[in-house]
Design a protein around this motif. Structure first.
Motif, PDB file in Angstrom:
ATOM      1  N   LYS A 245      -3.221  67.851  34.717  1.00  0.00           N
ATOM      2  CA  LYS A 245      -2.768  67.521  36.125  1.00  0.00           C
ATOM      3  C   LYS A 245      -2.006  66.212  36.180  1.00  0.00           C
ATOM      4  N   GLU A 246      -1.024  66.237  37.047  1.00  0.00           N
ATOM      5  CA  GLU A 246      -0.298  64.998  36.922  1.00  0.00           C
ATOM      6  C   GLU A 246      -0.453  64.244  38.173  1.00  0.00           C
ATOM      7  N   LEU A 247      -0.242  63.021  37.985  1.00  0.00           N
ATOM      8  CA  LEU A 247      -0.442  62.037  39.170  1.00  0.00           C
ATOM      9  C   LEU A 247       0.925  62.024  39.922  1.00  0.00           C
ATOM     10  N   CYS A 248       0.559  61.721  41.274  1.00  0.00           N
ATOM     11  CA  CYS A 248       1.771  61.544  41.980  1.00  0.00           C
ATOM     12  C   CYS A 248       1.409  60.689  43.210  1.00  0.00           C
TER      13      CYS A 248
ATOM     14  N   LEU B  45      -3.730  63.657  42.415  1.00  0.00           N
ATOM     15  CA  LEU B  45      -3.306  64.509  41.372  1.00  0.00           C
ATOM     16  C   LEU B  45      -2.864  65.653  41.843  1.00  0.00           C
TER      17      LEU B  45
ATOM     18  N   ILE C  95       7.244  56.559  44.372  1.00  0.00           N
ATOM     19  CA  ILE C  95       6.947  55.633  43.738  1.00  0.00           C
ATOM     20  C   ILE C  95       7.695  54.075  44.192  1.00  0.00           C
TER      21      ILE C  95
ATOM     22  N   GLU D 176      -4.645  62.675  31.712  1.00  0.00           N
ATOM     23  CA  GLU D 176      -5.724  62.291  32.835  1.00  0.00           C
ATOM     24  C   GLU D 176      -6.408  61.184  31.749  1.00  0.00           C
TER      25      GLU D 176
ATOM     26  N   ILE E 263       7.802  65.993  34.785  1.00  0.00           N
ATOM     27  CA  ILE E 263       7.012  64.926  34.476  1.00  0.00           C
ATOM     28  C   ILE E 263       7.970  63.655  33.949  1.00  0.00           C
TER      29      ILE E 263
ATOM     30  N   GLY F 102       9.785  62.585  43.508  1.00  0.00           N
ATOM     31  CA  GLY F 102       8.880  61.680  42.804  1.00  0.00           C
ATOM     32  C   GLY F 102       8.855  60.161  42.565  1.00  0.00           C
TER      33      GLY F 102
ATOM     34  N   VAL G  13       0.896  59.980  30.925  1.00  0.00           N
ATOM     35  CA  VAL G  13       0.805  61.128  31.972  1.00  0.00           C
ATOM     36  C   VAL G  13      -0.270  61.995  31.879  1.00  0.00           C
TER      37      VAL G  13
ATOM     38  N   GLN H 235      -3.944  56.559  34.345  1.00  0.00           N
ATOM     39  CA  GLN H 235      -2.640  57.731  34.551  1.00  0.00           C
ATOM     40  C   GLN H 235      -1.765  57.215  35.231  1.00  0.00           C
ATOM     41  N   SER H 236      -0.471  57.655  35.040  1.00  0.00           N
ATOM     42  CA  SER H 236       0.667  57.254  35.624  1.00  0.00           C
ATOM     43  C   SER H 236       1.785  58.383  35.831  1.00  0.00           C
ATOM     44  N   ALA H 237       2.433  58.122  36.980  1.00  0.00           N
ATOM     45  CA  ALA H 237       3.418  59.344  37.261  1.00  0.00           C
ATOM     46  C   ALA H 237       4.403  59.535  36.145  1.00  0.00           C
TER      47      ALA H 237
END
Lengths: 329, 134
Positions: B19-22, B35, A252, A144, A242, A248, A142, A7-9
């Motif tokens: 859930k989103e990743l950060c 998450l 990164i 999981e 997203i 955010g 995006v 998974q990535s942001a």
């Protein structure tokens, strides 16, 4: 074929990182983002997106991966199609050859997204890594876990229409060098970002932020509170939703600088990484304050001016930051 | 952002168990991933957009009912499209689509043209024709 999903942001970094990891190159999402110069700012008031001025925190779709690949010496093949059948055939041929393939798609018909997130946004990215009967196996960075789309569903998202229509675009690495010069790639990526953010153009980088700040002051008088609030809400969506990002993206980038510090053995980058983290936190505060305004919960009288001041302060911080960063490498 | 500050607000994502990743820092200042189930400022920004779209749909509905707009406008709003997006889906110029938004012009359209709109909206031609703004 075996494909490991991470998974990535942000979708484009994620696809790039996942495709390259599959080829045996251990590259993290922040590394792709930093080398590909993903941090950007651009404000184009005349262009309207969702009935609000266009504000972008990222470069054009495809730029991050293309630039990262070029700087790492990797060749990426990109193909667009005018015919739906040919697009599917080409993808299936790739899968038959065990090539996981990146696709640019529209979000509106992505059935596995919650309804509220399904807008006509055409610059999303995902990987197709296989096919079972008439169902494609999908790794959407995006999400999981991995997911699936039917032939018909995939065709629809590949041929979504409107701004930035993907035209069935698929892409995959075709040539990987034996030795990668990480140091030079990192330096090129950093220099590019510094030049973008410090660009002497009124709509780009820190100057673009200041231009936006000036506009925010005028919005309520020029357009009325309702429209001004809509503009603010769109700004925050572009900023923190997203796939795009203010705060955010800063985190990164800070993660990238931390990794880069170790590779380049440069202590200064480590310090700058934690400075970027602080700037990211300020971007988040800015989003919180903007959200209060359009929720009509702010008790400050001159809310638009104070938001504009806050954005100007962010521009000042970033101007100083990128000047230091440019000197540090 | 420290890892304990990663927002865990309820959102449109948490409903679907997504859930989103950060990226956040751990106690030593090193970056890790975490998450997030959602963040309030984002949720209300999204909510603002959804309300905006719903308002546009209601407006289009009443415009069709009072003869100010053709059904094309209503279905365009319903599908969250703007003129450019719709023009892309039906393969026509924007000015032509805007013309078709006039009830007088819409009534004279043949089934071939209407079929393009119906396909874009995923409805039948008769559903498109008979929509009266209710």
């Amino acid at each position: 074929m075996e494909f490991i999903h991470h998974q990535s942001a942000h979708c484009e970094n994620g696809v790039a990182s996942n495709l390259l990891k599959h080829q045996g190159i251990n590259i993290s999402e922040p590394m792709v983002f930093g080398i590909g110069s993903g941090l950007f700012f651009f404000y184009l008031p005349l262009l309207k997106v969702n009935y609000a001025p266009a504000i972008s925190y990222r470069p054009m779709p495809g730029f991050i991966f293309n630039r990262a690949a070029k700087r790492l010496g990797i060749k990426v093949k990109r193909i667009k199609f005018s015919n739906n059948q040919n697009a599917q055939k080409a993808l299936e041929e790739n899968l038959a050859k065990n090539i996981p393939t990146g696709l640019q798609v529209g979000v509106y018909n992505l059935t596995y997204f919650p309804d509220e997130y399904r807008f006509h946004f055409n610059a999303h990215n995902l990987v197709v890594y296989g096919k079972k009967d008439d169902t494609f196996l999908i790794s959407d960075p995006v999400m999981e876990t991995v997911t699936t789309l039917t032939e018909k569903e995939l065709d629809k998202v590949r041929f979504a229409k409107g701004a930035l229509a993907p035209k069935g675009q698929m892409y995959y690495p075709i040539e990987i060098p034996k030795n990668i010069d990480w140091e030079s790639a990192i330096k090129k990526g950093i220099k590019n970002t510094c030049n973008d953010m410090l660009a002497p153009l009124p709509i780009i980088g820190v100057k673009g932020m200041r231009f936006l700040a000036r506009s925010i002051r005028k919005w309520p008088v020029k357009h009325g509170v309702k429209k001004a609030n809509h503009y603010l809400a769109q700004m925050v969506r572009m900023q923190e939703e997203i796939g795009t990002g203010g705060g955010g993206f800063r985190f990164i980038y800070a993660a990238f600088l931390q990794e880069a510090a170790a590779i380049l053995k440069n202590e200064e980058l480590k310090k700058l990484s934690s400075e970027m983290t602080t700037i990211g936190d300020s971007w988040r505060d800015f989003a919180v304050n903007a959200a209060r305004v359009y929720k009509n919960r702010s008790n400050k009288t001159d809310v638009y001016n104070s938001l504009a001041d806050e954005l100007n302060a962010l521009a000042d911080l970033e101007e100083a930051f990128f000047k230091k960063l440019k000197k540090a490498i | 952002m420290k890892k304990e500050e990663v927002p865990q607000d309820s959102s449109n994502l948490s409903k679907s168990n997504l859930k989103e990743l950060c990226y956040a820092t751990d106690e030593n200042g090193n970056y890790i991933t975490a998450l997030s189930s959602g963040w309030e400022p984002k949720t209300i920004a999204l909510q603002n957009s959804i309300e905006d779209i719903n308002e546009r749909i209601e407006q289009a509905k009443s415009d069709v009912a009072s003869g100010l707009a053709s059904p094309i406008v209503y279905f365009m709003e319903l599908h969250k499209m703007d003129w450019t997006t719709l023009a892309g889906y039906v393969g026509m110029w924007v000015w032509r689509v805007k013309r078709h938004a006039k009830p007088s012009v819409f009534q004279k359209l043949n089934d071939k043209i209407l079929g393009k709109y119906a396909e874009a909206f995923e409805i039948s031609v008769s559903d498109l024709k008979k929509y009266k703004g209710n």
